[in-house]
Every structure is written in structure tokens, then in C-alpha cells.
Write an enzyme that holds these catalytic residues in place. Structure first.
Site, short mmCIF file in Angstrom:
data_model
loop_
_atom_site.label_atom_id
_atom_site.label_comp_id
_atom_site.label_asym_id
_atom_site.label_seq_id
_atom_site.Cartn_x
_atom_site.Cartn_y
_atom_site.Cartn_z
N HIS A 162 6.18 57.02 -9.11
CA HIS A 162 5.54 57.25 -8.38
C HIS A 162 5.38 56.55 -7.26
O HIS A 162 5.08 57.20 -6.48
CB HIS A 162 4.59 56.70 -8.99
CG HIS A 162 3.46 57.54 -10.49
ND1 HIS A 162 3.74 59.09 -10.39
CD2 HIS A 162 3.63 57.44 -11.27
CE1 HIS A 162 2.91 59.35 -11.73
NE2 HIS A 162 3.13 58.23 -12.28
N ASP A 197 9.08 63.16 -17.22
CA ASP A 197 7.95 62.63 -17.51
C ASP A 197 6.10 63.67 -17.60
O ASP A 197 6.81 64.01 -16.71
CB ASP A 197 7.05 61.46 -16.36
CG ASP A 197 6.22 60.54 -16.98
OD1 ASP A 197 6.48 59.41 -17.30
OD2 ASP A 197 5.26 60.90 -16.88
N HIS A 199 3.65 62.97 -16.04
CA HIS A 199 3.16 62.94 -14.58
C HIS A 199 4.50 63.19 -13.44
O HIS A 199 5.15 62.69 -13.73
CB HIS A 199 2.45 61.34 -14.19
CG HIS A 199 1.54 61.35 -15.12
ND1 HIS A 199 2.22 59.92 -15.74
CD2 HIS A 199 0.38 61.11 -15.70
CE1 HIS A 199 0.78 59.69 -17.05
NE2 HIS A 199 -0.05 60.76 -16.45
N ASP A 286 4.93 60.51 -22.52
CA ASP A 286 4.14 60.70 -22.13
C ASP A 286 3.22 62.00 -22.23
O ASP A 286 2.37 62.92 -22.09
CB ASP A 286 3.22 59.78 -20.97
CG ASP A 286 3.98 60.46 -19.84
OD1 ASP A 286 5.08 61.30 -19.61
OD2 ASP A 286 3.68 59.43 -19.07
#
Ligand SMILES: [Zn+2]
Length: 346
Positions: A162, A197, A199, A286
Site C-alpha cells: 500500500h 493479497d 487488498h 488475507d
């Protein structure tokens, strides 16, 4: 396959995270790394290299991130702690905005708002030491691929995908995956990054957004209802020379393996079309059905299928650790994934 273990892989992260307005204990717990290391070392019996901090920062750190941002990360705690009533974590509470886009004064409270982009990215006392350990590990693993390893796994914390060029987001301050890809691009030329991931890998996307030598592909939960919310949509395709070299594949909440594999096949078609010389996997777990920070429904056995699919690309492959927060399932999930990859590779 060799595994590279960060010198700070099990460092305790003392900060909190703000999730939907609530302050909670930070999800990047040291136990995550302990579980993943058990999978790599004890279950898979990989050759584990315990990385030591390099004497100086790799050039790729400065190539990926802005100098003023790096200076802030390195010095922020020292400056913040000078205030007599300073909190134990640096958390922004005033930010630049559309009415006041410029910093009028560069003091700890305004700099925190400038460089820490959300409530999940506080800085704590030892944060810079942990970041350096992660960067050195990512670069060591990338260098092993350059030196002839066909696959390597970098175990580090916290996640980095991120982190933007000069803005921390989602608990990521330094883009370990981007830094590794940058190192590989100098040797291999065409590099593909596949982010699995749950996200969206917004930082990796931004860092390479205008480049046509690094393809970035991200499979993730729809950003309409999952962090980072403000990006990760399918119409973000790159800019300038990089137009068409970013592919986002958002997945509906509740997607199980069948739907996931359809998207992964779209990703691999684009990868094959791009014809990279090396592959970087931003390896987050995740996507797991019971992970509290995701909304997809991947089961432990499914990771073997995903690992197998990635191995079929037949490329030198570097895995960089990203998320995965269901601690008691991480060992089994990483084991399943890497085993699937290695079984296909033979
Ligand atoms: Zn994640």
C-alpha cells in the site's frame, strides 16, 4: 527454493490501527511471522537464509520512494518524541486538503498529516529499524533470483504494497515488493508483479503506473467495500508509456475458488502476453475465508491450486510477504500454497 527471513520478522509492533473509526490493536502481530516461518522452515524444509542488515540502504529504496519521504520516516520519531506530551505512536490528526493543499509549516504534527495517509499507518519508535530489515530482505531475495535461483520467498513484516511513492497507507510505509521489482528490472528488463493479497496493491500500482517495463496485476476484493476504497478499480490501466500495463481484477465479496481461478486465468493470460522474464508475487493470505480483514472465501486446500497455477508460468519467481491475519491458519495456508508451487515445478 530458498527463504529469506527478515532480521526484524518477529519484531513487536506496538502501534494501533484505526479500522472504521475504532482504534484496535494493530493487526500486524509478530505471531504472523512465527507461523509463516514454521511453514517455510519446519513443514516445507526450505533452505532459510537469516538476513542481516546491510551497511547501507540499497539504491532501489531511493529510486522507488521520494527523498523527503524517506527522510521523514527516518527522523519522524526523534522529532515527535521531543514534545513533552507526545503519544507513543505518531498518528495524523491534521492533514492537507483541497482548501489547504500546501504545508505552511513543517513541524511533526503537519508532517504526520502529509506523509501518513490513513489511520492504519501510525509510526512507532522502532518502525524505521523494521523497515530497513524488510527492505534488505526483499533485496537479498531479489538478488538471489538474479544470481540464478529459480524461486525465493522473502518473509518480512509489515506488508508494503500500500506504500505510495511518498505516502504511507494501510500500514505500509515502504514498498518492499516494488523495491524488489525495481532491482529485478535492472537485470531482467521486463518484470511482472502479480498481487494476490485480498487488498488492492495501490502502492505498487502507483510506483510503476507510467512504466511499460513493469506490468502490475492485482486480484483483490472490490474496493467499493474493502480497503483502500479510493482505488483498485478495473478502469485504472496505467498512464503515458504505462497505459495498458496495469490490470486490476476486483472480485465480488464471497468469491470462492472457482470464481477466483477465472480471474487468475485472466491475469495469467495478460502475463503471458506481456512475456516477462521474471515474476514477483505479492503474497498475501488475507483472501482466506476466515480472515477478518478480507471478504473472499479461499480455503486452505485452495492455495495449493493457486500455487500450482502460478508455477505453470515457468518463470523465475520471487514471493514477497504481504498480508494474512488469521494467525492460526497462516502456517497451513502458506504451506499449501508453496507446496502447490513446488509440486508443479518438480
Ligand atoms: Zn491485505
Amino acid at each position: 527454493m530458498k527463504a529469506f527471513i527478515s532480521p526484524t520478522h518477529d519484531a513487536v509492533w506496538t502501534g494501533n490501527a484505526m479500522i472504521r473509526g475504532k482504534l484496535i490493536q494493530h493487526h500486524d502481530r509478530a505471531e504472523r511471522s512465527v507461523e509463516i516461518l514454521a511453514a517455510l522452515k519446519d513443514d516445507l524444509r526450505l533452505d532459510c537464509v537469516f538476513v542481516e542488515n546491510a551497511a547501507s540502504a540499497p539504491p532501489e529504496l531511493m529510486e522507488v520512494h521520494a527523498p523527503d519521504y524517506l527522510h521523514y520516516l527516518e527522523t519522524a520519531w526523534e522529532e515527535w518524541a521531543k514534545a513533552p506530551d507526545a503519544s507513543f505512536e505518531i498518528r495524523p490528526y491534521i492533514t492537507t486538503n483541497r482548501y489547504f493543499p500546501e504545508l505552511r509549516t513543517r513541524i511533526p504534527v503537519t508532517l504526520a498529516g502529509q506523509y501518513l495517509g490513513d489511520g492504519g499507518s501510525p509510526l512507532v519508535q522502532d518502525a524505521w529499524v523494521n523497515m530497513k530489515g524488510s527492505v534488505d530482505t526483499a533485496v537479498s531475495a531479489a538478488q538471489a533470483i538474479i544470481d540464478g535461483e529459480r524461486a525465493a520467498y522473502a518473509l518480512l513484516r509489515p506488508a508494503g504494497h500500500h506504500a505510495m511513492r511518498d505516502l504511507a497507507m494501510g500500514g505500509s510505509h515502504i514498498g518492499n515488493t516494488a523495491i524488489a521489482a525495481q532491482r529485478l528490472s535492472k537485470h531482467f528488463g521486463r518484470v511482472a508483479v502479480l498481487d494476490i493479497d485480498v487488498h488492492h496493491g495501490n502502492g505498487t500500482q502507483q510506483i510503476f503506473y507510467d512504466r511499460d517495463d513493469v506490468l502490475t496485476v492485482s486480484l483483490h476484493g472490490q474496493p467499493e467495500n474493502l480497503f483502500p476504497f479510493i482505488c483498485g478499480y478495473a478502469d485504472e490501466r496505467g498512464t503515458g508509456a504505462g497505459e495498458g500495463f496495469n490490470l486490476n481484477l476486483p472480485l465480488e465479496p464471497g468469491t470462492e475458488l472457482i470464481g477466483y481461478m477465472k480471474a487468475l486465468e485472466s491475469a495469467t493470460r495478460r502475463l503471458i502476453d506481456f512475456a516477462p522474464n521474471v515474476l514477483v508475487i505479492a503474497a498475501g493470505f488475507d483472501t482466506y475465508r476466515h480472515d477478518k480483514f478480507g471478504n473472499l472465501c479461499i480455503d486452505t486446500a485452495d492455495y495449493r491450486v493457486i500455487g500450482d497455477c502460478i508455477a505453470q508460468l515457468g518463470l523465475p519467481t520471487l514471493f514477497i510477504q504481504e498480508g494474512g491475519y488469521k494467525i492460526d491458519a497462516l502456517r497451513a495456508n502458506v504451506h499449501s500454497f508453496v507446496e502447490g508451487f513446488l509440486a508443479q515445478r518438480g
